[in-house]
Motif scaffolding. Structure first.
Motif, PDB file in Angstrom:
ATOM      1  N   GLN A  65       0.928  -1.166   0.245  1.00  0.00           N
ATOM      2  CA  GLN A  65       0.102  -0.123  -0.086  1.00  0.00           C
ATOM      3  C   GLN A  65       1.024   1.329   0.160  1.00  0.00           C
ATOM      4  N   GLU A  66       2.155   1.381  -0.111  1.00  0.00           N
ATOM      5  CA  GLU A  66       3.218   2.455  -0.345  1.00  0.00           C
ATOM      6  C   GLU A  66       2.940   3.259  -1.009  1.00  0.00           C
ATOM      7  N   ARG A  67       3.246   4.671  -0.789  1.00  0.00           N
ATOM      8  CA  ARG A  67       2.931   4.963  -2.078  1.00  0.00           C
ATOM      9  C   ARG A  67       4.095   6.646  -1.366  1.00  0.00           C
ATOM     10  N   HIS A  68       3.847   7.536  -2.207  1.00  0.00           N
ATOM     11  CA  HIS A  68       3.734   8.939  -1.992  1.00  0.00           C
ATOM     12  C   HIS A  68       3.276   9.535  -3.309  1.00  0.00           C
ATOM     13  N   GLY A  69       3.613  11.003  -3.283  1.00  0.00           N
ATOM     14  CA  GLY A  69       2.774  11.432  -4.383  1.00  0.00           C
ATOM     15  C   GLY A  69       2.795  13.032  -4.221  1.00  0.00           C
ATOM     16  N   ALA A  70       3.475  13.782  -4.987  1.00  0.00           N
ATOM     17  CA  ALA A  70       4.074  15.104  -5.321  1.00  0.00           C
ATOM     18  C   ALA A  70       2.579  16.083  -5.354  1.00  0.00           C
ATOM     19  N   ILE A  71       2.330  16.955  -5.211  1.00  0.00           N
ATOM     20  CA  ILE A  71       1.815  18.201  -5.356  1.00  0.00           C
ATOM     21  C   ILE A  71       2.955  19.990  -5.755  1.00  0.00           C
ATOM     22  N   ARG A  72       2.260  20.463  -6.907  1.00  0.00           N
ATOM     23  CA  ARG A  72       3.410  21.963  -6.693  1.00  0.00           C
ATOM     24  C   ARG A  72       1.845  22.926  -6.403  1.00  0.00           C
ATOM     25  N   LEU A  73       1.814  24.169  -4.951  1.00  0.00           N
ATOM     26  CA  LEU A  73       1.315  24.946  -5.303  1.00  0.00           C
ATOM     27  C   LEU A  73       1.819  26.388  -5.288  1.00  0.00           C
ATOM     28  N   GLY A  74       1.053  27.838  -5.790  1.00  0.00           N
ATOM     29  CA  GLY A  74       0.933  28.482  -5.618  1.00  0.00           C
ATOM     30  C   GLY A  74       1.208  29.550  -5.090  1.00  0.00           C
ATOM     31  N   THR A  75       0.532  29.389  -3.878  1.00  0.00           N
ATOM     32  CA  THR A  75       0.507  30.271  -3.456  1.00  0.00           C
ATOM     33  C   THR A  75       0.271  30.198  -1.271  1.00  0.00           C
ATOM     34  N   ALA A  76       0.794  31.383  -0.821  1.00  0.00           N
ATOM     35  CA  ALA A  76       0.898  30.683   0.978  1.00  0.00           C
ATOM     36  C   ALA A  76      -0.096  31.022   1.462  1.00  0.00           C
ATOM     37  N   PHE A 127       4.827  15.265  -0.741  1.00  0.00           N
ATOM     38  CA  PHE A 127       6.050  16.115  -1.110  1.00  0.00           C
ATOM     39  C   PHE A 127       5.657  16.804  -1.635  1.00  0.00           C
ATOM     40  N   THR A 128       5.409  18.141  -1.201  1.00  0.00           N
ATOM     41  CA  THR A 128       4.563  19.460  -1.272  1.00  0.00           C
ATOM     42  C   THR A 128       5.720  20.687  -1.792  1.00  0.00           C
ATOM     43  N   SER A 129       5.204  20.916  -3.177  1.00  0.00           N
ATOM     44  CA  SER A 129       6.408  22.103  -3.423  1.00  0.00           C
ATOM     45  C   SER A 129       5.590  23.765  -3.806  1.00  0.00           C
ATOM     46  N   LEU A 130       6.493  24.511  -2.966  1.00  0.00           N
ATOM     47  CA  LEU A 130       5.316  26.191  -2.677  1.00  0.00           C
ATOM     48  C   LEU A 130       6.241  26.646  -4.255  1.00  0.00           C
ATOM     49  N   LEU A 131       5.616  27.339  -5.678  1.00  0.00           N
ATOM     50  CA  LEU A 131       6.401  28.031  -6.115  1.00  0.00           C
ATOM     51  C   LEU A 131       6.685  30.076  -6.101  1.00  0.00           C
ATOM     52  N   ARG A 132       8.357  29.903  -6.901  1.00  0.00           N
ATOM     53  CA  ARG A 132       8.260  30.827  -6.103  1.00  0.00           C
ATOM     54  C   ARG A 132       8.433  31.938  -7.431  1.00  0.00           C
ATOM     55  N   LEU A 133       7.402  32.273  -6.861  1.00  0.00           N
ATOM     56  CA  LEU A 133       6.833  33.597  -7.787  1.00  0.00           C
ATOM     57  C   LEU A 133       7.346  34.507  -8.475  1.00  0.00           C
ATOM     58  N   GLU A 134       8.263  35.661  -7.185  1.00  0.00           N
ATOM     59  CA  GLU A 134       9.373  36.574  -7.623  1.00  0.00           C
ATOM     60  C   GLU A 134      10.898  36.403  -8.590  1.00  0.00           C
ATOM     61  N   LEU A 135      10.467  34.681  -8.922  1.00  0.00           N
ATOM     62  CA  LEU A 135      11.540  34.108  -9.455  1.00  0.00           C
ATOM     63  C   LEU A 135      11.469  34.435 -11.518  1.00  0.00           C
ATOM     64  N   ILE A 136      10.171  35.089 -11.293  1.00  0.00           N
ATOM     65  CA  ILE A 136       9.180  34.969 -12.905  1.00  0.00           C
ATOM     66  C   ILE A 136      10.289  36.594 -13.554  1.00  0.00           C
ATOM     67  N   GLU A 137      10.808  36.254 -14.604  1.00  0.00           N
ATOM     68  CA  GLU A 137      12.070  37.320 -14.507  1.00  0.00           C
ATOM     69  C   GLU A 137      10.969  39.611 -15.144  1.00  0.00           C
ATOM     70  N   ASN A 138       9.680  38.613 -15.928  1.00  0.00           N
ATOM     71  CA  ASN A 138       9.236  39.531 -16.442  1.00  0.00           C
ATOM     72  C   ASN A 138       8.033  40.077 -15.707  1.00  0.00           C
ATOM     73  N   LYS A 139       8.543  41.224 -15.048  1.00  0.00           N
ATOM     74  CA  LYS A 139       7.137  41.825 -14.130  1.00  0.00           C
ATOM     75  C   LYS A 139       5.438  41.579 -14.106  1.00  0.00           C
ATOM     76  N   GLN A 140       5.953  41.656 -15.565  1.00  0.00           N
ATOM     77  CA  GLN A 140       4.341  41.896 -16.288  1.00  0.00           C
ATOM     78  C   GLN A 140       3.854  40.390 -16.460  1.00  0.00           C
ATOM     79  N   LEU A 141       4.663  39.402 -16.906  1.00  0.00           N
ATOM     80  CA  LEU A 141       3.923  37.910 -16.570  1.00  0.00           C
ATOM     81  C   LEU A 141       4.133  37.083 -14.708  1.00  0.00           C
ATOM     82  N   ARG A 142       4.963  38.121 -14.328  1.00  0.00           N
ATOM     83  CA  ARG A 142       4.708  37.786 -12.921  1.00  0.00           C
ATOM     84  C   ARG A 142       3.102  38.704 -12.279  1.00  0.00           C
ATOM     85  N   GLN A 143       2.906  39.511 -12.416  1.00  0.00           N
ATOM     86  CA  GLN A 143       1.278  39.804 -12.136  1.00  0.00           C
ATOM     87  C   GLN A 143       0.331  39.109 -13.122  1.00  0.00           C
TER      88      GLN A 143
END
Length: 458
Positions: A65-76, A127-143
């Motif tokens: 029954q052993e499993r691990h999964g992974a998700i990626r989140l966008g905000t705090a 395994f839960t990851s949080l996106l680092r939005l500040e690493l998007i170089e293009n300011k308009q795209l980051r917004q």
């Protein structure tokens, strides 16, 4: 008096439903499960001593029954709410993983049970990851990314209400627990409808595929589930023979008589149809992963592992891939010859964590200072404490192999544990301290049993 459903049972139910859902969404995952089950059974038949070891540590019943999964989140906010939801399942944030230096714009933790008995009842991890939005170089795209994420709600109203109910009353009854599992499952489901235009998706994708995977969808679809195998090399070969497109290189340490830490491989990510707000397109992110777990290492052992892995990669000269896979495996094996490969030495040199189990009666009192002698005399034996966590380099390698050639980037900024914990709303637990506690508890029980069984000489 109301009977609350145990967190272990809620976690086990959720894990089973998640696996069933993912198998329906990604049929190749079902093929992978069948392969792993075949390999595990063959390995147990060929290595009866391994079966005894798993019985002694309580791991054998949990293997299938052993499993691990992974998700990626966008905000705090998403991360903080996810922490509360996982708490209902008895899962706590363990470890901090910085993937930014490896070119992946996230930092992460692993939600899991922390008690050895609870882990053996249900070893499910996310395994839960949080996106680092500040690493998007293009300011308009980051917004654009920030605005898009701000509009979404990844949890159902029912999931949030039942989480709050759990927090207020200290548990959930049978009906509420089942409803909770069903509601939370919706967060991890794949959605073919995307809330952004194809142009926005492509712009995010061009920044980094993982950014598009997080921002351009309604929720954090589970991007892989991972069964545990007892022989990952046999699975790697088996994938090839069964027509499952496997990753070129197994991540982690080389094959050993006494496995350490974690080895991982995967089948390559699938190309799936997506309906953007203005056009049809496709997205590649979800895959199937396999892991083989070994003994948890102490700080000294982990330092040696990190040094040898870095040396192997330096000798290779570039990241391992399909072109240099054979060469890398050879270099890795030669380099890790410096790492002791028997449990007795790993214990004596304070490199790894073990359970201590009494084997014979004695006629004198003993203390922790006597353990080395007791082991040498066969009065006490050791069994490995399984590594329940992850490796940043391996996680990045798996991510990159399933994100394509452009899956790696260079970032000036690095992740920060304090920032992550502020977003999480809690401190992450130190995995090394958890293993140390499990080992110390085992030593205390062992010595207590030996001293209680002292045979008085006539």
């Amino acid at each position: 008096m109301t009977q609350w459903v145990s967190a272990n049972q809620i976690r086990a139910n959720f894990s089973a439903l998640m696996s069933e859902m993912y198998q329906n969404e990604v049929p190749l995952y079902g093929d992978l499960i069948n392969l792993v089950e075949d390999v595990n059974q063959a390995t147990l038949n060929q290595q009866p001593e391994l079966k005894v070891q798993l019985e002694n540590t309580g791991e054998l019943p949990r293997l299938s029954q052993e499993r691990h999964g992974a998700i990626r989140l966008g905000t705090a906010q998403e991360l903080s709410q996810m922490r509360r939801i996982f708490a209902v399942m008895g899962m706590q944030p363990v470890g901090y993983y910085d993937l930014v230096p490896a070119g992946v714009p996230v930092h992460s933790t692993a939600f899991r049970a922390v008690n050895a008995e609870d882990l053996n009842q249900s070893p499910f991890r996310i395994f839960t990851s949080l996106l680092r939005l500040e690493l998007i170089e293009n300011k308009q795209l980051r917004q654009v990314a920030e605005d898009t994420l701000a509009k979404r709600q990844i949890f159902t109203a029912g999931a949030l209400a039942l989480t709050e109910k759990f927090e207020q009353q200290g548990g959930l009854n049978q009906e509420d627990a089942q409803q909770f599992v069903n509601e939370v499952l919706e967060t991890f489901r794949w959605h073919t409808e995307a809330p952004v235009t194809q142009e926005v998706y492509q712009s995010l994708h061009d920044q980094h595929r993982l950014i598009a995977d997080v921002v351009a969808f309604k929720g954090p679809h589970i991007n892989h589930l991972t069964p545990r195998t007892l022989d990952i090399d046999a699975v790697q070969t088996g994938m090839q023979s069964r027509g499952i497109p496997q990753k070129a290189v197994v991540e982690g340490p080389p094959r050993r008589k006494c496995p350490i830490l974690l080895r991982q491989t995967s089948f390559k990510a699938l190309k799936e149809q997506v309906n953007f707000s203005d056009a049809q397109g496709s997205h590649t992110a979800r895959f199937g992963e396999i892991e083989q777990r070994g003994v948890a290492l102490k700080a000294k052992g982990r330092q040696l592992y990190d040094e040898l892995l870095a040396k192997a990669r330096q000798l290779l000269g570039r990241a391992p891939d399909e072109d240099n896979a054979v060469q890398y495996e050879q270099i890795l094996a030669e380099t890790f010859a410096a790492f002791p490969d028997d449990y007795a030495t790993l214990a004596n040199q304070e490199l790894a964590y073990f359970y201590y189990l009494p084997q014979k009666n004695i006629d004198y009192a003993v203390t922790a200072a006597d353990l080395t002698t007791l082991l040498a005399q066969g009065i006490v034996k050791i069994e490995p404490i399984v590594y329940e966590d992850f490796l940043p380099v391996s996680a990045a390698g798996i991510f990159q192999s399933n994100l394509g050639e452009d899956g790696q980037a260079q970032y000036q900024s690095v992740s920060n544990k304090d920032i992550f914990e502020k977003c999480l709303g809690a401190k992450v637990l130190n995995e090394i301290e958890l293993y140390a506690q499990i080992e110390q508890q085992s030593i205390n029980r062992c010595l207590e049993q030996l001293n209680q069984q002292i045979v008085v000489k006539a």
